[in-house]
Motif scaffolding. Structure first.
Motif, PDB file in Angstrom:
ATOM      1  N   PHE A  75       0.815  -1.212   0.000  1.00  0.00           N
ATOM      2  CA  PHE A  75       0.000   0.000   0.000  1.00  0.00           C
ATOM      3  C   PHE A  75       0.851   1.266   0.000  1.00  0.00           C
ATOM      4  O   PHE A  75       0.401   2.311  -0.470  1.00  0.00           O
ATOM      5  N   GLY A  76       2.082   1.181   0.499  1.00  0.00           N
ATOM      6  CA  GLY A  76       2.998   2.314   0.379  1.00  0.00           C
ATOM      7  C   GLY A  76       3.352   2.583  -1.069  1.00  0.00           C
ATOM      8  O   GLY A  76       3.436   3.733  -1.505  1.00  0.00           O
ATOM      9  N   HIS A  77       3.540   1.501  -1.828  1.00  0.00           N
ATOM     10  CA  HIS A  77       3.818   1.650  -3.264  1.00  0.00           C
ATOM     11  C   HIS A  77       2.631   2.310  -3.971  1.00  0.00           C
ATOM     12  O   HIS A  77       2.801   3.238  -4.756  1.00  0.00           O
ATOM     13  N   TYR A  78       1.415   1.814  -3.682  1.00  0.00           N
ATOM     14  CA  TYR A  78       0.241   2.412  -4.314  1.00  0.00           C
ATOM     15  C   TYR A  78       0.014   3.841  -3.829  1.00  0.00           C
ATOM     16  O   TYR A  78      -0.448   4.688  -4.592  1.00  0.00           O
ATOM     17  N   GLY A  79       0.347   4.111  -2.570  1.00  0.00           N
ATOM     18  CA  GLY A  79       0.221   5.473  -2.071  1.00  0.00           C
ATOM     19  C   GLY A  79       1.134   6.435  -2.790  1.00  0.00           C
ATOM     20  O   GLY A  79       0.756   7.579  -3.067  1.00  0.00           O
ATOM     21  N   ASP A  80       2.333   5.980  -3.111  1.00  0.00           N
ATOM     22  CA  ASP A  80       3.260   6.827  -3.865  1.00  0.00           C
ATOM     23  C   ASP A  80       2.854   6.951  -5.323  1.00  0.00           C
ATOM     24  O   ASP A  80       3.083   7.972  -5.957  1.00  0.00           O
ATOM     25  N   LYS A  81       2.232   5.916  -5.857  1.00  0.00           N
ATOM     26  CA  LYS A  81       1.901   5.903  -7.284  1.00  0.00           C
ATOM     27  C   LYS A  81       0.611   6.669  -7.595  1.00  0.00           C
ATOM     28  O   LYS A  81       0.571   7.467  -8.528  1.00  0.00           O
ATOM     29  N   VAL A  82      -0.467   6.413  -6.838  1.00  0.00           N
ATOM     30  CA  VAL A  82      -1.764   7.027  -7.158  1.00  0.00           C
ATOM     31  C   VAL A  82      -2.200   8.074  -6.145  1.00  0.00           C
ATOM     32  O   VAL A  82      -3.210   8.726  -6.347  1.00  0.00           O
ATOM     33  N   GLY A  83      -1.463   8.216  -5.069  1.00  0.00           N
ATOM     34  CA  GLY A  83      -1.805   9.213  -4.061  1.00  0.00           C
ATOM     35  C   GLY A  83      -2.228   8.559  -2.750  1.00  0.00           C
ATOM     36  O   GLY A  83      -2.883   7.513  -2.745  1.00  0.00           O
ATOM     37  N   ARG A  84      -1.839   9.164  -1.668  1.00  0.00           N
ATOM     38  CA  ARG A  84      -2.105   8.594  -0.351  1.00  0.00           C
ATOM     39  C   ARG A  84      -3.585   8.642   0.014  1.00  0.00           C
ATOM     40  O   ARG A  84      -4.111   7.713   0.618  1.00  0.00           O
ATOM     41  N   LYS A  85      -4.242   9.710  -0.353  1.00  0.00           N
ATOM     42  CA  LYS A  85      -5.664   9.833  -0.015  1.00  0.00           C
ATOM     43  C   LYS A  85      -6.488   8.779  -0.745  1.00  0.00           C
ATOM     44  O   LYS A  85      -7.351   8.124  -0.145  1.00  0.00           O
ATOM     45  N   THR A  86      -6.219   8.586  -2.021  1.00  0.00           N
ATOM     46  CA  THR A  86      -6.933   7.581  -2.803  1.00  0.00           C
ATOM     47  C   THR A  86      -6.667   6.189  -2.240  1.00  0.00           C
ATOM     48  O   THR A  86      -7.587   5.366  -2.123  1.00  0.00           O
ATOM     49  N   THR A  87      -5.423   5.918  -1.871  1.00  0.00           N
ATOM     50  CA  THR A  87      -5.079   4.621  -1.311  1.00  0.00           C
ATOM     51  C   THR A  87      -5.763   4.406   0.030  1.00  0.00           C
ATOM     52  O   THR A  87      -6.261   3.310   0.315  1.00  0.00           O
ATOM     53  N   LEU A  88      -5.819   5.437   0.855  1.00  0.00           N
ATOM     54  CA  LEU A  88      -6.486   5.325   2.151  1.00  0.00           C
ATOM     55  C   LEU A  88      -7.975   5.054   1.976  1.00  0.00           C
ATOM     56  O   LEU A  88      -8.539   4.178   2.656  1.00  0.00           O
ATOM     57  N   VAL A  89      -8.615   5.751   1.064  1.00  0.00           N
ATOM     58  CA  VAL A  89     -10.040   5.524   0.816  1.00  0.00           C
ATOM     59  C   VAL A  89     -10.261   4.108   0.287  1.00  0.00           C
ATOM     60  O   VAL A  89     -11.210   3.427   0.697  1.00  0.00           O
ATOM     61  N   ASN A  90      -9.385   3.642  -0.581  1.00  0.00           N
ATOM     62  CA  ASN A  90      -9.505   2.273  -1.083  1.00  0.00           C
ATOM     63  C   ASN A  90      -9.298   1.246   0.028  1.00  0.00           C
ATOM     64  O   ASN A  90      -9.978   0.215   0.053  1.00  0.00           O
ATOM     65  N   CYS A  91      -8.381   1.501   0.947  1.00  0.00           N
ATOM     66  CA  CYS A  91      -8.182   0.587   2.087  1.00  0.00           C
ATOM     67  C   CYS A  91      -9.438   0.523   2.939  1.00  0.00           C
ATOM     68  O   CYS A  91      -9.873  -0.572   3.338  1.00  0.00           O
ATOM     69  N   PHE A  92     -10.032   1.673   3.241  1.00  0.00           N
ATOM     70  CA  PHE A  92     -11.255   1.686   4.049  1.00  0.00           C
ATOM     71  C   PHE A  92     -12.393   0.985   3.319  1.00  0.00           C
ATOM     72  O   PHE A  92     -13.170   0.240   3.929  1.00  0.00           O
ATOM     73  N   THR A  93     -12.495   1.204   2.019  1.00  0.00           N
ATOM     74  CA  THR A  93     -13.535   0.544   1.235  1.00  0.00           C
ATOM     75  C   THR A  93     -13.342  -0.970   1.228  1.00  0.00           C
ATOM     76  O   THR A  93     -14.299  -1.727   1.400  1.00  0.00           O
ATOM     77  N   ASP A  94     -12.111  -1.403   1.043  1.00  0.00           N
ATOM     78  CA  ASP A  94     -11.814  -2.836   1.071  1.00  0.00           C
ATOM     79  C   ASP A  94     -12.150  -3.448   2.427  1.00  0.00           C
ATOM     80  O   ASP A  94     -12.740  -4.531   2.513  1.00  0.00           O
ATOM     81  N   HIS A  95     -11.772  -2.777   3.506  1.00  0.00           N
ATOM     82  CA  HIS A  95     -12.077  -3.290   4.845  1.00  0.00           C
ATOM     83  C   HIS A  95     -13.581  -3.409   5.050  1.00  0.00           C
ATOM     84  O   HIS A  95     -14.062  -4.396   5.601  1.00  0.00           O
ATOM     85  N   GLY A  96     -14.304  -2.402   4.640  1.00  0.00           N
ATOM     86  CA  GLY A  96     -15.762  -2.450   4.780  1.00  0.00           C
ATOM     87  C   GLY A  96     -16.387  -3.548   3.948  1.00  0.00           C
ATOM     88  O   GLY A  96     -17.299  -4.239   4.402  1.00  0.00           O
ATOM     89  N   TYR A  97     -15.878  -3.731   2.749  1.00  0.00           N
ATOM     90  CA  TYR A  97     -16.439  -4.744   1.843  1.00  0.00           C
ATOM     91  C   TYR A  97     -16.137  -6.154   2.364  1.00  0.00           C
ATOM     92  O   TYR A  97     -17.037  -6.999   2.413  1.00  0.00           O
ATOM     93  N   PHE A  98     -14.888  -6.415   2.753  1.00  0.00           N
ATOM     94  CA  PHE A  98     -14.517  -7.772   3.149  1.00  0.00           C
ATOM     95  C   PHE A  98     -14.988  -8.114   4.559  1.00  0.00           C
ATOM     96  O   PHE A  98     -15.079  -9.297   4.899  1.00  0.00           O
ATOM     97  N   ASN A  99     -15.240  -7.146   5.403  1.00  0.00           N
ATOM     98  CA  ASN A  99     -15.723  -7.436   6.754  1.00  0.00           C
ATOM     99  C   ASN A  99     -17.240  -7.359   6.858  1.00  0.00           C
ATOM    100  O   ASN A  99     -17.788  -7.778   7.860  1.00  0.00           O
TER     101      ASN A  99
END
Length: 100
Positions: A75-99
């Protein structure tokens, strides 16, 4: 006379932020380790004997402990590539979806 930029973080702010983050992460693992020994064996492995249930519970703890650096690298790689905010939102979305 030049003005200093107000956007730069002082060393004290960076150290304080690092201290708070490390303290929260340590507390998270401390609570999880205690729960892995005291609560999880009876909760998740009731059919196994006490020794095996504690070992199985500690195995889940070790998987979580070892997967954190892998996740931070990915996720550090994706944060550097597409932006930290976008990566953080995607992490929260993934957590919500899988849980959920």
């Amino acid at each position: 006379m030049e003005k200093k930029s107000t956007n730069t973080n002082s060393v004290k702010h960076v150290l304080f932020g690092s201290l708070i983050g490390t303290t929260i992460e340590f507390f998270d693992f401390y609570i999880y380790a205690n729960a892995a020994v005291l609560v999880f064996p009876q909760l998740f492995f009731p059919s196994a004997d006490s020794t095996n249930s504690v070992l199985l519970s500690l195995a889940t703890f070790s998987i979580a402990f070892l997967s954190r650096p892998l996740g931070s690298a990915v996720f550090g790689h994706y944060g550097d590539k597409v932006g930290r905010k976008t990566t953080l939102v995607n992490c929260f979305t993934d957590h919500g979806y899988f849980n959920g």
